[in-house]
Design a protein around this motif. Sequence first.
Motif, mmCIF file in Angstrom:
data_model
loop_
_atom_site.group_PDB
_atom_site.id
_atom_site.type_symbol
_atom_site.label_atom_id
_atom_site.label_comp_id
_atom_site.label_asym_id
_atom_site.label_seq_id
_atom_site.Cartn_x
_atom_site.Cartn_y
_atom_site.Cartn_z
ATOM 1 N N SER A 77 87.390 -47.291 -62.230
ATOM 2 C CA SER A 77 86.751 -47.378 -60.919
ATOM 3 C C SER A 77 87.696 -48.002 -59.894
ATOM 4 O O SER A 77 88.283 -49.059 -60.122
ATOM 5 N N GLY A 78 87.871 -47.321 -58.786
ATOM 6 C CA GLY A 78 88.704 -47.836 -57.705
ATOM 7 C C GLY A 78 90.191 -47.595 -57.879
ATOM 8 O O GLY A 78 90.981 -47.981 -57.009
ATOM 9 N N THR A 79 90.609 -46.955 -58.973
ATOM 10 C CA THR A 79 92.035 -46.745 -59.222
ATOM 11 C C THR A 79 92.536 -45.388 -58.758
ATOM 12 O O THR A 79 93.746 -45.170 -58.687
ATOM 13 N N GLY A 80 91.626 -44.463 -58.505
ATOM 14 C CA GLY A 80 92.027 -43.106 -58.151
ATOM 15 C C GLY A 80 92.276 -42.221 -59.348
ATOM 16 O O GLY A 80 92.524 -41.017 -59.199
ATOM 17 N N ALA A 81 92.225 -42.777 -60.564
ATOM 18 C CA ALA A 81 92.437 -41.992 -61.776
ATOM 19 C C ALA A 81 91.252 -41.047 -62.007
ATOM 20 O O ALA A 81 90.149 -41.258 -61.504
ATOM 21 N N LEU A 82 91.512 -40.017 -62.795
ATOM 22 C CA LEU A 82 90.522 -38.975 -63.034
ATOM 23 C C LEU A 82 89.925 -39.135 -64.432
ATOM 24 O O LEU A 82 90.653 -39.259 -65.420
ATOM 25 N N LEU A 83 88.592 -39.108 -64.519
ATOM 26 C CA LEU A 83 87.867 -39.293 -65.776
ATOM 27 C C LEU A 83 87.250 -37.980 -66.225
ATOM 28 O O LEU A 83 86.677 -37.234 -65.436
ATOM 29 N N GLY A 84 87.361 -37.711 -67.523
ATOM 30 C CA GLY A 84 86.626 -36.633 -68.163
ATOM 31 C C GLY A 84 85.780 -37.201 -69.280
ATOM 32 O O GLY A 84 86.165 -38.181 -69.919
ATOM 33 N N LEU A 85 84.627 -36.622 -69.538
ATOM 34 C CA LEU A 85 83.724 -37.116 -70.577
ATOM 35 C C LEU A 85 83.613 -36.104 -71.709
ATOM 36 O O LEU A 85 83.444 -34.905 -71.470
ATOM 37 N N VAL A 86 83.717 -36.605 -72.932
ATOM 38 C CA VAL A 86 83.417 -35.809 -74.125
ATOM 39 C C VAL A 86 82.245 -36.497 -74.803
ATOM 40 O O VAL A 86 82.414 -37.457 -75.563
ATOM 41 N N ALA A 95 76.507 -38.382 -68.881
ATOM 42 C CA ALA A 95 76.918 -36.983 -68.966
ATOM 43 C C ALA A 95 75.751 -36.059 -68.618
ATOM 44 O O ALA A 95 75.927 -35.025 -67.969
ATOM 45 N N ARG A 96 74.550 -36.448 -69.038
ATOM 46 C CA ARG A 96 73.366 -35.649 -68.718
ATOM 47 C C ARG A 96 73.091 -35.668 -67.214
ATOM 48 O O ARG A 96 72.741 -34.644 -66.628
ATOM 49 N N ALA A 97 73.282 -36.812 -66.577
ATOM 50 C CA ALA A 97 73.073 -36.895 -65.126
ATOM 51 C C ALA A 97 74.066 -36.007 -64.372
ATOM 52 O O ALA A 97 73.744 -35.481 -63.304
ATOM 53 N N LEU A 98 75.256 -35.844 -64.944
ATOM 54 C CA LEU A 98 76.267 -34.974 -64.326
ATOM 55 C C LEU A 98 76.081 -33.508 -64.703
ATOM 56 O O LEU A 98 76.838 -32.648 -64.249
ATOM 57 N N GLU A 99 75.085 -33.239 -65.576
ATOM 58 C CA GLU A 99 74.793 -31.888 -66.061
ATOM 59 C C GLU A 99 75.998 -31.274 -66.772
ATOM 60 O O GLU A 99 76.284 -30.077 -66.645
ATOM 61 N N LEU A 100 76.708 -32.102 -67.539
ATOM 62 C CA LEU A 100 77.847 -31.608 -68.308
ATOM 63 C C LEU A 100 77.368 -30.760 -69.481
ATOM 64 O O LEU A 100 76.384 -31.108 -70.142
ATOM 65 N N PRO A 101 78.065 -29.672 -69.784
ATOM 66 C CA PRO A 101 77.699 -28.884 -70.967
ATOM 67 C C PRO A 101 78.084 -29.625 -72.240
ATOM 68 O O PRO A 101 78.988 -30.462 -72.242
ATOM 69 N N THR A 102 77.420 -29.302 -73.324
ATOM 70 C CA THR A 102 77.745 -29.899 -74.620
ATOM 71 C C THR A 102 78.498 -28.931 -75.522
ATOM 72 O O THR A 102 79.167 -29.349 -76.467
#
Length: 293
Positions: A77-86, A95-102
Amino acid sequence: MRQFTAVVNPTAGGATSAAALLGVARLLREAGAELETEYSRSLAHARELARQAGARDRVVLAVGGDGMAGGIGGALSGTGALLGLVPAGRGNDFARALELPTEPAALAEVLLRGAPRPVDTIEVTSAVHDRTVVLGSVYAGVDALANHHANHARLLRGTASYYAGALRAITTWRPTRYRVTVDGEEHAFTGYTTVAANSGYYGSNRLIAPAARVDDGLLEVVMIHDAPRRLFFALMNELGSGAHVRRPQVRVLRGREVRIEADRAIPYGADGEVEAVVPVTARVLPGALRVLC
């Protein structure tokens, strides 16, 4: 082509996390992406690994449940880095709030070509716990106690541990006098819990705050007042749909900063991991994190 660093905790749900990563990793590499895997010794170590990878302009993959997502997302948070979720945990609520596929192929497509989305994070401070940043929610009361029981369950895993933890917490709960201050305005009530939600979901697919949005710069504050236990159990059943917010025992406010106090040392939690006691303050950090979704 994006370069990825996956951060995995091999001791907490390690087999599930490894299996979830395996299918996605193969697809990322087949597409030509570079992927390295880092194994953390603890959540604090996972945060440090994430910061190091983000500083090298790599996409950081949080492999696990909401605790891992919140810990790594908070670190970035606040670093500008990019996050991905598995997603590979019991709840996977953010992940559900972001509607990510499983499904692995669809998730790999998001990670390879999805657009970065700025989302809000939550700064959490208290007298007994260092400042931390999480993604989903801060909750104080019977739900924090239920989460504590679920985290320490020896015989049950997954959703079953949440249900058993909730039953144990509710049957032993004493109504508590809360003092909740939202953007400087104080609200007092006797009841079960207060939740400051960035994500609508918590506790393994329970829709605690149906109107919450992860990118609106606000926290949804849900306060559940005192009620007979039979009514409270009915209310808990309505968390699956969010219908509980229509009950008179539930009050919902919105704000940027929420302080939760009580007349006794009740527990609070954040994204399933932080365990301490109130008072606690949650403050939204608008658009502080970039996530692939």
